[in-house]
Design an enzyme around this catalytic site. Structure first.
Site, short mmCIF file in Angstrom:
data_model
loop_
_atom_site.label_atom_id
_atom_site.label_comp_id
_atom_site.label_asym_id
_atom_site.label_seq_id
_atom_site.Cartn_x
_atom_site.Cartn_y
_atom_site.Cartn_z
CG HIS A 362 -1.53 -1.36 1.50
ND1 HIS A 362 -2.35 -2.04 0.64
CD2 HIS A 362 -1.31 -2.19 2.55
CE1 HIS A 362 -2.64 -3.22 1.14
NE2 HIS A 362 -2.02 -3.35 2.30
CB CYS A 363 2.28 3.58 -1.36
SG CYS A 363 1.90 3.33 -3.08
#
Ligand SMILES: Cc1ncc(COP(=O)(O)O)c(C=O)c1O
Length: 406
Positions: A362-363
C-alpha cells in the site's frame, strides 16, 4: 432501505446486474452519476479552457471552476475560497508543500512511521538534495500515536524543527493521529504543521479552522471525484510565501523579457491549461458529499469494520494491522496472512468471489520492510455504499479460504 443503500443507485458500477463487492476505497472510490455527468457535460457542451479566453465556452468553464472551488472551500470550512488550490493528487499537494518551502541544511522534518510514500519520499528527496534532517516518530506497538515520543522528538530537534508532516488517518491501518493536539505541539515548537488528509477527508468531518494545521493535502479521487484530481489547502499568508512548482501560463499578471508579476494565490500554483473536466467533476463530488452527514459516514464505516474484524480476528494465522478495537481503525481492515502472498489472495477473492480488495504494501513499504513482512497485507477499505451483507459475505468467504489454507 436506508439512505446509504438508496445512494448505491447513484453509482453506475453498483447498478450492474452482479455488482462487485468493492472494498478498495482507500485507493480510489467509485464515482456517482453527478460526477460523471459533470465531466461528460464539460466535454460535450463547453470543452474549452477556463480563466483565459472570454468567449461563451470559456466563461462557462471559468464560472464552474469558481463554483468547484467554493464547494471545496465549504466542504473543509476554509475561511477563504482562495486558500484552495487544485492539484493533480495528494502527492502533488505534498510535493508542493515540501519543495515550495525554503530550506537550510540541518532543518528537521518529523513524520510518523506509518507514512504513505507520498509523505515520505518528498522529505527523503530533500534530505538527499538539501541536507534536510528527516526524522521518524515511532508509534506505539499497536500503531496508535505516541504523543510522548512525539513531544520528545520535538524537544530533541529544538530550534531546527521546521515542519511536522503527518497523515490524519493512515492508509496502512486506518489509525487516526490526533492532529489538533499534534499541531498545537508543533506550533509551540515553532514548526509548521502539514497534514496528509487523503484518508480522512473522504470519511469524516474535516474543518480546517478547527484542525489548526498550516497546510493540508487532499486526494479528490478518494472522495468520489475524478482520477487525477487533488487539492491543497494552506493559510493564505503561508501559501503566499510558497515557491510554486508550476510556473507558467496563467500564473502571472504580466511578463516582460526580464521580469513578471505573479498572480495571487491560488492561481500562482495552477500553471498551464488545467484538468477542467477534473475540476468540474471535483465540484460535483464535493457537492455530493456536502449533502451528506460525514459523521454518519464515519460511523457506518466503523460499524462495517467492527463486523469484519469480529468475523476474522480469531482465525489462526491471520492478524489485523493496528489496534484490536475497530473503532480505532476507522474504515480500514488490513490483514496479514502468515505465509501467504497478499496479491495471490486478492486475485483469489476477485476471481472466485467478485470481491475487490487491495493487496501488497500500500505504498507504505517502510513499515513492512522494517518488520520483514514481505508478503504485504490484504486490505479492505469501506465507504458509505458498502453494506453489512457485503461484509458478511466477505467474512464467510474468508473463513472458507482460511479452512482451505490452514
Ligand atoms: C495516506 C495517503 N496519502 C497519500 C496518498 C496519495 O494520494 P494520491 O493518489 O492522491 O496522490 C494516498 C493514496 O493512497 C494515501 O493513502
Amino acid at each position: 432501505m436506508n439512505d446509504f443503500e438508496k445512494r448505491r443507485m447513484d453509482f453506475p458500477t453498483l447498478r450492474a446486474e452482479s455488482p462487485p463487492i468493492y472494498f478498495d476505497n482507500a485507493c480510489m472510490t467509485l464515482k456517482p452519476q453527478p460526477v460523471i455527468d459533470a465531466i461528460h457535460t464539460y466535454y460535450t457542451t463547453h470543452p474549452s479552457c477556463g480563466g483565459r479566453s472570454v468567449h461563451q465556452y470559456a466563461n462557462q468553464v471559468s464560472q464552474k471552476m469558481a463554483a468547484s472551488r467554493r464547494n471545496m472551500a465549504a466542504f473543509i470550512n476554509s475561511p477563504e475560497v482562495s486558500e484552495v488550490v487544485f492539484t493533480r493528487n495528494a502527492t502533488h499537494s505534498l510535493n508542493q508543500i515540501a519543495k515550495g518551502l525554503s530550506w537550510e541544511e540541518g532543518d528537521v522534518v518529523l513524520t510518523s512511521d506509518r507514512e504513505h510514500n507520498s509523505n515520505l519520499i518528498p522529505w527523503l528527496q530533500l534530505e538527499q538534495e538539501k541536507g534536510v534532517d528527516h526524522r521518524v516518530v515511532t508509534s506505539n506497538p499497536d500503531n496508535t500515536f505516541d504523543m510522548e515520543a512525539f513531544e520528545a522528538s520535538c524537544a530533541d530537534a529544538g530550534e531546527r524543527l521546521k515542519v511536522v508532516s503527518m497523515p490524519q488517518v493512515g492508509n496502512l491501518d486506518g489509525v487516526e493521529i490526533p492532529i489538533k493536539e499534534v499541531a498545537k505541539v508543533a506550533h509551540d515548537h515553532g514548526a509548521l504543521m502539514a497534514v496528509d488528509a487523503a484518508q480522512s477527508a473522504p470519511h469524516m468531518s474535516l474543518d480546517v479552522q478547527d484542525l489548526g494545521a498550516d497546510f493540508i493535502a487532499f486526494s479528490v479521487h478518494k472522495m468520489l471525484g475524478p482520477s487525477g484530481m487533488g487539492a491543497l489547502w494552506g493559510r493564505h499568508e503561508l501559501l503566499d510565501g510558497l515557491r510554486t512548482l508550476s510556473a507558467g501560463g496563467d500564473t502571472v499578471q504580466w511578463s516582460e523579457y526580464d521580469g513578471m508579476e505573479w498572480l495571487s494565490t491560488p492561481h500562482r500554483f495552477e500553471g498551464g491549461l488545467d484538468n477542467y473536466a477534473g475540476i468540474l467533476g471535483t465540484g460535483a463530488a464535493v457537492e455530493y458529499l456536502n449533502n451528506m452527514n460525514m459523521n454518519d459516514i464515519h460511523e457506518h464505516e466503523i460499524r462495517l469494520n467492527g463486523l469484519m474484524s469480529r468475523g476474522i480476528e480469531d482465525l489462526e494465522g491471520l492478524s489485523i494491522i493496528g489496534p484490536r478495537d475497530a473503532r480505532q481503525r476507522g474504515g480500514i481492515c488490513s490483514i496479514m496472512v502468515d505465509g501467504f502472498d497478499a496479491h495471490e489472495l486478492a486475485i483469489l477473492f476477485d476471481e472466485s468471489a467478485n470481491v475487490m480488495m487491495r493487496s501488497g504494501m500500500h505504498c507504505v513499504h517502510s513499515w513492512f520492510r522494517q518488520r520483514g513482512y514481505e508478503e504485504g497485507s490484504l486490505r479492505s477499505s469501506f465507504y458509505f455504499y458498502n453494506t453489512e451483507e457485503e461484509v458478511k459475505f466477505v467474512v464467510d468467504t474468508m473463513q472458507e479460504v482460511h479452512a482451505a489454507l490452514f
